[in-house]
Design a protein around this motif. Sequence first.
Motif, short mmCIF file in Angstrom:
data_model
loop_
_atom_site.label_atom_id
_atom_site.label_comp_id
_atom_site.label_asym_id
_atom_site.label_seq_id
_atom_site.Cartn_x
_atom_site.Cartn_y
_atom_site.Cartn_z
N THR A 6 12.09 -13.24 12.14
CA THR A 6 11.57 -12.44 13.25
C THR A 6 10.16 -11.98 12.93
O THR A 6 9.31 -11.86 13.79
CB THR A 6 12.42 -11.17 13.44
N TYR A 7 9.93 -11.68 11.65
CA TYR A 7 8.63 -11.15 11.26
C TYR A 7 7.90 -12.19 10.44
O TYR A 7 8.42 -12.68 9.45
CB TYR A 7 8.81 -9.90 10.40
N VAL A 8 6.71 -12.53 10.86
CA VAL A 8 5.93 -13.49 10.11
C VAL A 8 4.77 -12.76 9.48
O VAL A 8 3.89 -12.25 10.17
CB VAL A 8 5.42 -14.61 11.04
N ALA A 9 4.78 -12.67 8.16
CA ALA A 9 3.72 -11.96 7.45
C ALA A 9 2.41 -12.72 7.60
O ALA A 9 2.37 -13.93 7.48
CB ALA A 9 4.10 -11.86 5.98
N LYS A 10 1.34 -11.97 7.90
CA LYS A 10 0.04 -12.60 8.08
C LYS A 10 -0.89 -12.26 6.94
O LYS A 10 -1.68 -13.06 6.51
CB LYS A 10 -0.62 -12.07 9.36
N LYS A 11 -0.82 -11.02 6.51
CA LYS A 11 -1.80 -10.56 5.57
C LYS A 11 -1.26 -9.32 4.89
O LYS A 11 -0.56 -8.54 5.51
CB LYS A 11 -3.02 -10.16 6.38
N CYS A 12 -1.60 -9.19 3.64
CA CYS A 12 -1.07 -8.06 2.90
C CYS A 12 -2.22 -7.45 2.13
O CYS A 12 -3.04 -8.18 1.57
CB CYS A 12 -0.02 -8.60 1.94
N GLY A 13 -2.31 -6.14 2.09
CA GLY A 13 -3.41 -5.49 1.37
C GLY A 13 -2.92 -4.21 0.74
O GLY A 13 -1.78 -3.78 0.97
N ILE A 14 -3.78 -3.60 -0.06
CA ILE A 14 -3.39 -2.35 -0.69
C ILE A 14 -4.37 -1.27 -0.28
O ILE A 14 -5.56 -1.52 -0.15
CB ILE A 14 -3.35 -2.50 -2.23
N CYS A 15 -3.84 -0.11 -0.03
CA CYS A 15 -4.69 1.02 0.33
C CYS A 15 -4.51 2.03 -0.82
O CYS A 15 -3.39 2.30 -1.22
CB CYS A 15 -4.17 1.59 1.64
N PHE A 16 -5.61 2.56 -1.35
CA PHE A 16 -5.49 3.46 -2.49
C PHE A 16 -5.16 4.90 -2.10
O PHE A 16 -4.59 5.66 -2.84
CB PHE A 16 -6.79 3.48 -3.30
N GLN A 17 -5.59 5.29 -0.93
CA GLN A 17 -5.48 6.69 -0.55
C GLN A 17 -4.89 6.81 0.84
O GLN A 17 -5.59 6.55 1.77
CB GLN A 17 -6.90 7.28 -0.57
N SER A 20 -0.51 2.86 -0.70
CA SER A 20 0.45 2.18 0.15
C SER A 20 0.09 0.71 0.24
O SER A 20 -1.05 0.33 0.04
CB SER A 20 0.46 2.80 1.55
N ILE A 21 1.11 -0.07 0.51
CA ILE A 21 0.90 -1.50 0.71
C ILE A 21 0.96 -1.72 2.21
O ILE A 21 1.84 -1.20 2.89
CB ILE A 21 1.95 -2.30 -0.07
N ILE A 22 -0.02 -2.42 2.71
CA ILE A 22 -0.14 -2.61 4.15
C ILE A 22 0.18 -4.07 4.46
O ILE A 22 -0.34 -4.96 3.81
CB ILE A 22 -1.59 -2.38 4.62
N LEU A 23 1.03 -4.24 5.42
CA LEU A 23 1.37 -5.60 5.81
C LEU A 23 1.00 -5.79 7.27
O LEU A 23 1.33 -4.97 8.11
CB LEU A 23 2.88 -5.81 5.64
N GLN A 75 2.78 -8.26 -6.82
CA GLN A 75 2.42 -7.85 -8.18
C GLN A 75 0.92 -7.65 -8.28
O GLN A 75 0.45 -6.72 -8.92
CB GLN A 75 2.82 -8.91 -9.20
N LYS A 76 0.19 -8.52 -7.63
CA LYS A 76 -1.26 -8.43 -7.69
C LYS A 76 -1.72 -7.13 -7.04
O LYS A 76 -2.59 -6.43 -7.57
CB LYS A 76 -1.87 -9.64 -6.98
N PHE A 140 -9.72 -1.40 3.51
CA PHE A 140 -8.75 -2.22 2.84
C PHE A 140 -9.32 -2.84 1.63
O PHE A 140 -10.48 -3.09 1.53
CB PHE A 140 -8.26 -3.32 3.76
N VAL A 141 -8.44 -3.06 0.72
CA VAL A 141 -8.87 -3.55 -0.52
C VAL A 141 -8.40 -4.96 -0.61
O VAL A 141 -7.32 -5.26 -0.20
CB VAL A 141 -8.15 -2.75 -1.58
N TYR A 142 -9.19 -5.71 -1.18
CA TYR A 142 -8.92 -7.10 -1.11
C TYR A 142 -8.46 -7.74 -2.34
O TYR A 142 -9.06 -7.62 -3.33
CB TYR A 142 -10.15 -7.75 -0.69
#
Length: 167
Positions: A6-17, A20-23, A75-76, A140-142
Amino acid sequence: AGAVMTYVAKKCGICFQPPSIILIYKDNSEDKTRQRIMPVRNFSRFSDCSLAAEQLKNNPRHKAYLEGVSLHQLQKLYSLLKGHLGGESLAESLEKFQQEETIDPEEDMNKLDDTELAKRKSIMDELFKKNRKKKEDPDFVYDIEVDFPQDGQLESCGWDVESGDEI
């Protein structure tokens, strides 16, 4: 027949403040692109990134969304957060991660134990899929932007979410 994701992941990133992990994912049932924020709790610069990644991936609340995200990628993201918590700049963390991800062609793979071997193999797969990095979004952090296999034909979507009220 396998169930359709149902959910297709497109992009994942990390937010420091706040950490949180953003999907960014596509919800096939509504045909909308949405953003999911997964707060990172109880994670310090001494935490184990592999363990954190596994726990997040197996978390019942997030599992369905993270199906298309590799453990390696999570992990990255955690390792970048860890570097940040340890006072490294993003560039340093990426640099460090890059070094760990670089395969020494002279290395004798036969001498490696299974875990190391598996690690090399996943690095190779990852390097093979290495993708464009975009830096236009300041928050966003890359990233580690991963183009997921199922949207090979589609252009990877940017961070633009169709309408503001979905976030």
